[in-house]
Design an enzyme around this catalytic site. Structure first.
Site, mmCIF file in Angstrom:
data_model
loop_
_atom_site.group_PDB
_atom_site.id
_atom_site.type_symbol
_atom_site.label_atom_id
_atom_site.label_comp_id
_atom_site.label_asym_id
_atom_site.label_seq_id
_atom_site.Cartn_x
_atom_site.Cartn_y
_atom_site.Cartn_z
ATOM 1 N N ASP A 239 -0.667 2.544 11.231
ATOM 2 C CA ASP A 239 0.233 2.354 10.101
ATOM 3 C C ASP A 239 -0.198 3.338 9.002
ATOM 4 O O ASP A 239 -1.284 3.918 9.052
ATOM 5 C CB ASP A 239 0.220 0.908 9.603
ATOM 6 C CG ASP A 239 1.546 0.549 8.915
ATOM 7 O OD1 ASP A 239 2.272 1.471 8.471
ATOM 8 O OD2 ASP A 239 1.861 -0.643 8.809
ATOM 9 N N GLU A 449 12.398 -8.957 -1.971
ATOM 10 C CA GLU A 449 11.595 -9.265 -0.779
ATOM 11 C C GLU A 449 11.399 -7.953 -0.060
ATOM 12 O O GLU A 449 12.344 -7.301 0.369
ATOM 13 C CB GLU A 449 12.176 -10.379 0.103
ATOM 14 C CG GLU A 449 13.494 -10.153 0.780
ATOM 15 C CD GLU A 449 13.907 -11.323 1.701
ATOM 16 O OE1 GLU A 449 13.049 -12.066 2.201
ATOM 17 O OE2 GLU A 449 15.126 -11.481 1.905
#
Lengths: 589, 589
Positions: A239, A449
């Site tokens: 990542d 979100e």
């Protein structure tokens, strides 16, 4: 080109490279090697629900909405459409010399993490809380993306391996403790399916540690499980800037070279970030061998050969006219319609327009393009908000009245307004008073979100503290739901919200997720009965978080439909449709 | 109710107030006085091109675009429409107890400052550079807003008195030096017309000083000119927090009480800001007399009586159904069509679609809602971008291809892209290659040309450094204009831009201003010949700023069409239309 051929060609090509050249190819932004006719290649591209971030493309509903369709054939068609557009875009951009980020053929999708806790801001990127569903849809998506031709149409990437599911704020230093049972039954299952059944070309490691090991450099995960046990033969990517976390935040190593060594040894072939810039320094210090670099470099070039990047392929004829076609837009509409979950209906839906002269449309998400797009999105060639969909689809003689109702989260739309109540509340009440029926469109968007925002690829955003709507929306909902008119609540979120009040007072509730750029038309079609809602919840809609474990607690005990012992507001798999199916289907075009 | 009656009623009411009560009414957010049945009243409302900031309303083109129509009858219709919606909104909001900011009947519009320098960020709020045009349109707008009935339909306010025209960054401390000639012939003329011919109910003072005196407390401006010479009988309001500038930035006084005293003595009746909160303290210190407070309080209540706020009026029946009607939307369309200025046409417009299969639409403003709205805008019930307008109006069998082209001002849309060139440039070139004709939509929006942002009523924004497009747009324009296809440039700005390259290379250039929420339809109609462009430039379009005086220089020498000695790119009053007028008019619906 089979894997063996690709690997042989990769080995032959890599064999001609110097150590420096090989090391350079293990970074996401791999530079060109002109003497070997190797162009630069940026491995980072995204396609969570449509080719993302690179420019114009067809946008599908956010992943959680696609999951709600419970339709693996649809998923494969979507994946196929995405890789068609991805190929077309790749051909056009590379032809014009743009081989930069978000222009390549290696898509870092799908996200098959388990939506363990409804507070997780990135939960809407996933296929929900069920490992079987996540694995099944992941495989379909991967098959669509990768195709079954001579070459990979594009490469998919199952992420974030593994366990990853918040909290965002501490993802760079967090150690997720998961039991053997939870690992097998919950956290690894979908990845295993994606590898074994999906033949996914890439796997991305997570930011967090898992039971003490940094996921991107975990022997348990990358060597013992992924490669040895499951037989994964693709490449592993970190990542973004996750390898830096190993020394800076996890403090498992002391230096950048030690992190590079650990990750490479454990099998992380490609670095999104800058840690592998220190590979040569790590070689100098005796930490890393050239053999190890060669091994990962061969894996990466194997993928590039499998993609046909050094050959002519049947995909070369795809071009910009294959992007955003009517057929692709139709598929996006179909996906959006299938994604919508009818949570409550007292019979008002499909809306009968008899005697209806005025429809009120209220709420901060009613005319919001942002509410359509979720995160990891592209640029659409057309956006249709819920308000626009209703304006377009309602008969001409029905007046549509609109109020924003409140700011998405600020107490007032205008800064100098009194803090006592929202500066759009009186207008919302006015609209209610004049309307025969009210469509109340609430929810969140990627600014509320989303993802911890330190890697340059997202705005500052993150998790939800609880399941409640932002304060101004709660105030708005109380007022509108008490207006005395029938109210249909359309909730545009990627996760469970506290819909207790709406469940008590609304005539109907439609969970529309983030339905994609054109989704407002589909909401209108569903409300007006031109399509029947058929989505089912891929996550439990809890009443609140009171009965849930701590967000940081990675035990599955009392989480998700499989282990929750309380009574949810709406259970996993729940979703109504219209009663008279024969009639309803007759009106589907 | 004539002025005399209103004043008598005001005097009688004010006579019942205590000193404290009177002082409280000189603030923009005047509190209720329950014992006298006086409700709270917030004087601050905006309606520059539609009722603004309070909620849903019809949005007209930004003021500079309305000016380009050179149509005073249209202006009056727009003003009338705005006050209908303003009344309707006031009735609904006050009925529901919302008497807060942006909900009242005192509109702080029009802005009749002279657009002296093309760098001024707020120039698009004005009617351009000609005092006669500004005065004429101001009067029409005021007549429309105020009506000619028994009561004022709403109160207009001519601002910013006087001279005010940038730079934004130093507006709170700047002393604008203007000659007697320039004052009379340029800076005061439109205000004089608005007062004498328009009967404007209010005048707002400017932030800056004028020849040494703070405009909001200027004897020369407020006493000698406005009231004594022109016979103004309405009320004067300060610009927002401008009175604080008198001691804090202009340093003409030493304390807040001295500023309050100076402003009140010079005739500033109403304070937008907090300075008049110190009026009682100023009385205590012997600086201000009760008589002076009474005088301004009577003026303010005279306005409230003239508005019928204490009576039943014929306007009371207006309600939310009178907001955003089809008729009002039609008027907004008419205004948008009339506003557009055709700057160049090699004959390509109106677009012939013979042999055209693919239309490319490129540019950061092509699908931007923000590019429609200017500043001081409301919330529309519908937005149609240029892309949407073209998608809607072009025949079904023509493919529309879209690329954002570049970020409005950032080097790249995506943060991690290479800085070397824009990350949407290859896509834009692709669209060009596939298109038979390209519509290139460039420009600015309120985030790039706007207002110094310290009063809580605007984003951080400001003036233009020069007339050049932001760097990424220049790069985009160079690429697209050289693509070999015919290119129509649609420029969405509120001010003159450097269009030299476009003038050389584009097939046509349409100056679309900020055309209002629905304006994308009107751009499409003009491009496709469903409407003929008829707007004329209300400002000089210079090639650049090289031949202009310093921005801070308030001498009119070598500025505007009246005094500029150079050759502009497009002169004031310039604007083409379509050649075969009989044919064109035949196709107007």
């Amino acid at each position: 080109m089979n894997l063996k051929q690709a690997r042989e060609r990769a080995e032959a090509l890599v064999a001609q490279m110097t150590l420096e050249e090989k090391a350079s190819q293990l970074r996401y932004n791999a530079p060109a090697i002109p003497r070997l006719q190797i162009p630069e290649y940026n491995w980072w591209n995204e396609s969570l629900h449509g080719v993302a971030r690179g420019g114009t493309a067809t946008m599908f509903p956010q992943a959680i909405g696609m999951a709600a369709a419970f339709d693996s054939e649809l998923m494969q068609e979507i994946g196929d459409c995405i890789s068609t557009e991805g190929r077309a875009r790749y051909n056009e951009m590379s032809k014009r010399g743009d081989r930069d980020i978000y222009k390549g053929l290696t898509f870092w999708s799908p996200n098959v993490n388990i939506f363990r806790d409804p507070r997780w801001g990135r939960g809407h990127e996933t296929y929900g809380e069920d490992p079987y569903l996540a694995g099944t849809l992941g495989v379909s998506f991967i098959h669509g993306i990768q195709g079954d031709g001579e070459y990979l149409k594009a490469a998919a990437c199952a992420k974030h391996f593994a366990v990853h599911s918040g909290p965002e704020a501490i993802r760079h230093s967090f150690d997720a403790k998961a039991s053997k049972k939870d690992m097998e039954e919950t956290y690894l299952a979908a990845f295993e399916t994606c590898v074994k059944d999906g033949g996914v070309e890439a796997v991305m490691g997570a930011y967090n540690r898992v039971n003490g090991e940094p996921a991107c450099a975990s022997k348990t995960l990358l060597q013992d499980t992924l490669r040895d046990k499951w037989g994964f033969e693709g490449h592993v990517v970190s990542d973004c800037w996750a390898l830096r976390d190993i020394h800076e935040n996890h403090k498992v190593t002391k230096t950048v070279e030690e992190s590079a060594k650990l990750a490479l040894e454990m099998g992380c072939d490609l670095n999104c970030g800058c840690t592998y810039e220190s590979l040569l320094s790590a070689v100098d210090k005796g930490l890393v061998t050239e053999e190890l670099i060669t091994k990962s470099c061969v894996r990466l070039f194997t993928t590039r050969f499998l993609l046909g990047l050094f050959d002519e392929t049947s995909f070369d004829s795809l071009g910009f006219l294959d992007v955003g076609t009517k057929e692709h837009e139709a598929l996006a509409h179909r996906a959006a319609r299938e994604s919508m979950v009818l949570l409550k209906n007292n019979g008002i839906l499909p809306l009968s327009l008899e005697g209806v002269h005025t429809v009120g449309v209220i709420g901060p998400n009613a005319n919001s393009r942002k509410a359509l797009i979720g995160n990891y999105h592209g640029t659409a060639q057309r956006y249709v908000t819920v308000l626009e969909g209703l304006q377009e689809k309602l008969p001409e003689d029905i007046r549509v009245l609109y109020s924003e109702g409140c700011h998405l989260w600020k107490n007032n739309v205008e800064p100098l307004s009194k803090p006592s109540n929202s500066d759009r509340l009186a207008e919302a009440k006015t609209v209610c008073d004049y309307s025969d029926v009210v469509i109340l469109v609430v929810g969140l968007d990627e600014t509320l979100e989303g993802e911890e925002g330190d890697t340059g690829n997202s705005d500052a955003s993150g998790d939800k503290k609880d399941l409640r709507f932002p304060g101004p929306q709660r105030e708005l909902m109380r007022a509108v739901l008490d207006c005395g008119k029938p109210v249909v609540v359309v909730n545009m979120t990627g996760s469970a919200m506290d819909l207790v009040l709406a469940d008590q007072k609304a005539a109907a509730i439609l969970q529309a997720w983030y339905p994609g750029a054109l989704g407002g038309e589909d909401v209108a079609d569903v409300l007006l009965g031109k399509a029947a809602p058929s989505g089912k919840l891929p996550v439990t809609f809890y009443e609140n978080t009171n009965d849930l474990p701590d967000f940081e607690d990675y035990s599955m005990k009392n989480r998700t439909y499989r282990y929750f012992t309380g009574t949810p507001l709406y259970p996993f798999g729940y979703g109504l449709t219209y009663g008279q199916l024969d009639v309803v289907f007759a009106t589907v075009d």
